[in-house]
Design a protein around this motif. Sequence first.
Motif, mmCIF file in Angstrom:
data_model
loop_
_atom_site.group_PDB
_atom_site.id
_atom_site.type_symbol
_atom_site.label_atom_id
_atom_site.label_comp_id
_atom_site.label_asym_id
_atom_site.label_seq_id
_atom_site.Cartn_x
_atom_site.Cartn_y
_atom_site.Cartn_z
ATOM 1 N N PHE A 91 -11.234 1.139 0.672
ATOM 2 C CA PHE A 91 -12.033 -0.374 0.440
ATOM 3 C C PHE A 91 -11.380 -1.267 1.415
ATOM 4 O O PHE A 91 -11.353 -2.333 1.336
ATOM 5 N N GLY A 92 -10.845 -0.841 2.779
ATOM 6 C CA GLY A 92 -10.330 -1.883 3.580
ATOM 7 C C GLY A 92 -9.148 -2.210 3.187
ATOM 8 O O GLY A 92 -8.413 -3.247 3.999
ATOM 9 N N ARG A 93 -8.529 -1.765 2.238
ATOM 10 C CA ARG A 93 -6.947 -2.249 1.932
ATOM 11 C C ARG A 93 -6.329 -1.081 1.686
ATOM 12 O O ARG A 93 -6.659 0.002 1.529
ATOM 13 N N PRO A 94 -4.699 -1.231 2.034
ATOM 14 C CA PRO A 94 -4.083 -0.023 1.712
ATOM 15 C C PRO A 94 -4.066 0.558 0.332
ATOM 16 O O PRO A 94 -4.361 -0.206 -0.807
ATOM 17 N N ALA A 95 -4.277 1.622 0.256
ATOM 18 C CA ALA A 95 -4.246 2.500 -1.173
ATOM 19 C C ALA A 95 -3.035 2.195 -1.986
ATOM 20 O O ALA A 95 -1.800 2.195 -1.496
ATOM 21 N N TYR B 153 0.972 3.549 2.331
ATOM 22 C CA TYR B 153 0.623 3.457 1.002
ATOM 23 C C TYR B 153 1.400 2.102 0.560
ATOM 24 O O TYR B 153 2.458 2.020 0.760
ATOM 25 N N ALA B 154 0.487 1.412 -0.273
ATOM 26 C CA ALA B 154 1.596 0.436 -1.262
ATOM 27 C C ALA B 154 1.932 1.192 -2.454
ATOM 28 O O ALA B 154 1.334 1.751 -3.019
ATOM 29 N N ASP C 114 6.789 2.456 -19.252
ATOM 30 C CA ASP C 114 6.686 1.615 -17.874
ATOM 31 C C ASP C 114 5.626 1.923 -17.067
ATOM 32 O O ASP C 114 5.006 1.121 -16.349
ATOM 33 N N ALA C 115 5.196 3.229 -17.104
ATOM 34 C CA ALA C 115 4.043 3.639 -16.184
ATOM 35 C C ALA C 115 2.705 3.011 -16.738
ATOM 36 O O ALA C 115 1.938 2.441 -15.978
ATOM 37 N N LEU C 116 2.505 2.909 -18.085
ATOM 38 C CA LEU C 116 1.125 2.282 -18.635
ATOM 39 C C LEU C 116 1.278 0.656 -18.299
ATOM 40 O O LEU C 116 0.418 0.111 -17.989
ATOM 41 N N LEU D 193 -1.129 -1.499 -15.439
ATOM 42 C CA LEU D 193 -2.108 -2.642 -15.624
ATOM 43 C C LEU D 193 -1.869 -3.538 -14.574
ATOM 44 O O LEU D 193 -2.489 -4.243 -14.185
ATOM 45 N N GLU D 194 -0.341 -3.778 -14.122
ATOM 46 C CA GLU D 194 -0.041 -4.988 -13.286
ATOM 47 C C GLU D 194 -0.593 -4.559 -11.834
ATOM 48 O O GLU D 194 -0.905 -5.483 -11.177
ATOM 49 N N PHE D 195 -0.051 -3.248 -11.581
ATOM 50 C CA PHE D 195 -0.234 -2.942 -10.136
ATOM 51 C C PHE D 195 -1.711 -2.441 -9.763
ATOM 52 O O PHE D 195 -2.187 -2.423 -8.533
ATOM 53 N N ALA D 196 -2.570 -1.986 -10.769
ATOM 54 C CA ALA D 196 -3.871 -1.354 -10.501
ATOM 55 C C ALA D 196 -3.715 -0.433 -9.491
ATOM 56 O O ALA D 196 -4.452 -0.529 -8.617
ATOM 57 N N PRO D 197 -3.173 0.771 -9.770
ATOM 58 C CA PRO D 197 -3.058 1.716 -8.678
ATOM 59 C C PRO D 197 -4.290 2.508 -8.272
ATOM 60 O O PRO D 197 -5.163 2.494 -9.416
ATOM 61 N N ASP D 198 -4.533 3.174 -6.997
ATOM 62 C CA ASP D 198 -5.699 3.948 -7.036
ATOM 63 C C ASP D 198 -5.515 5.468 -7.490
ATOM 64 O O ASP D 198 -6.256 6.156 -7.688
ATOM 65 N N LEU D 199 -4.077 5.763 -7.290
ATOM 66 C CA LEU D 199 -3.521 7.029 -7.766
ATOM 67 C C LEU D 199 -2.417 6.999 -8.447
ATOM 68 O O LEU D 199 -1.436 6.133 -7.929
#
Lengths: 266, 266
Positions: free
Chosen positions: A38-42, A66-67, A76-78, A82-88
């Motif tokens: 989407f035009g931004r770093p994954a 990647y970010a 911590d993962a959950l 929510l905060e980071f909204a990762p793609d993967l």
Amino acid sequence: MTFDLPTQGRSDAAAEGETPIVSSAMATDIVPTPTAVFGRPARVLVVDDDENVTNMLRRALSFEGYAVATARDGNDALKKTLEFAPDLVVLDIMLPAIDGVEVCRRLRAGDPQLAILMLTAKDAAADQVVGLDAGADDYLVKPFTLDVLTARVRAQLRRKEPSEVELVRFADLVLDTGTHSARRGTREIALTTTEYDLLLQFMRHPRQVLEKEQLTEKVWGYDFGGNYNVLEVYVRYLRQKLEAAGEPRLIHTLRGAGYVLREPTA
Amino acid sequence: MTFDLPTQGRSDAAAEGETPIVSSAMATDIVPTPTAVFGRPARVLVVDDDENVTNMLRRALSFEGYAVATARDGNDALKKTLEFAPDLVVLDIMLPAIDGVEVCRRLRAGDPQLAILMLTAKDAAADQVVGLDAGADDYLVKPFTLDVLTARVRAQLRRKEPSEVELVRFADLVLDTGTHSARRGTREIALTTTEYDLLLQFMRHPRQVLEKEQLTEKVWGYDFGGNYNVLEVYVRYLRQKLEAAGEPRLIHTLRGAGYVLREPTA
DNA sequence: GTGCGCTCTGAGAGCGCCCTGAGAGAGCTT
DNA sequence: AAGCTCTCTCAGGGCGCTCTCAGAGCGCAC
């Protein structure tokens, strides 16, 4: 994918940096780094309780463009998701506190589009089955080389639906899952993370009674054992913000039952 | 009347909901477009008075794998909705006979879960507000590209989830288990929790004599030891609300036996 | 008609659900 | 450290909802 909003002057939206709609089928636009979606770093979230592993993966993935964020256990993962909204999410199956499989299941429940790559112990074939059943998209057996990892990550991200930035609407209320911001009519509303999570629950289940237990379970991840004051307070925050300009109420209280998002019918 | 059914034999569409497992690193597979909800092709009803538009949308949506039906005016739309039971309605705001907004309102009243995507004329900003207030979930400004349309359709259907929301009907009375609210004809009726529980008992057993003991057992969870005044009082509350506009009685007393929910003509 | 018992009704008391304002503590930025 | 934002807790209080009660209404048997 972002949708052009026709009405309002989009002074701020222009500065958003979001890709406007490409209306023609032949979009031969710039393809930047291969790690971009989407035009931004994954964004990739690495979850492992071994700091050596997370550090190594962080370096490797950062190097690829990647970010990267890391988490050391299930909770911590959950939270970071929510905060980071990762793609993967790269997820170790062995975790303290909450099991990796369980984390996977919850992540999948929270976001069907999220790509999940599980790390399993060597030869633990059973793990793989369990992991995949829990909704993982792919797995990787330890030990592995960084080349293999980055290849898998790339493969997963490539198949990602180009969008998942979504505009959820209800009545004159619009929630942008990309920016976590809301708009009522033309009025822009800033939301904190918790407020956003809560409002999203309402928007995803409009005209449905949501019990306090359900809401706390979804937003806070656990039950409060009967004390729902936090929820009540956050409902109040939302109402204050959503009705700040004197608009009619959208979140209604059903005494003894819960809350409903409903249009302001007289 | 004929409904277009998706022509492609989509053998893998049956496995919809399950993300295909890609075990190889170099997976170039394409994930089939998720046009299915609940394991069957999603049904879309297109309502527009311009046959060129409906034909174009029918082709485009059929190609994506949806089952498509069309309607040319408001009455037609309401009728087809009952027959075709669509998951989503694409609705032009400009319609002959019944206005699109009015159609939207009625569709929404009939089914709170139905996804409604409105098509509005260019720059008619006022329309959008009206449309969304009438219960539309999203709107699209003409002219638009097919890409954009199918993306929006996908987004709307994605958020559809199987829910236990149910509309229980008896005579001109509708009970919405989603919002815990009732409607008699077009009149919206707010219910307290106890009133709702009690009415639900009646609605689930229409034309059946319900003994006081049964009712208190179900609604209050225990027997009152012969004193059923609470129940009588709540029956009264219900009658007051259900007959507030002078409608005929639905809850009848059977002296010495209990109560019945029965149509007024009998 | 008369009496009995079931049901309806209006009024009101009490409970507790929910709202509210204030503030402590954690985390982040400066 | 100081200031800020955000989250969550706590105590106080309003009032919506539930339920009780006493008396009136009414169906039914005689």
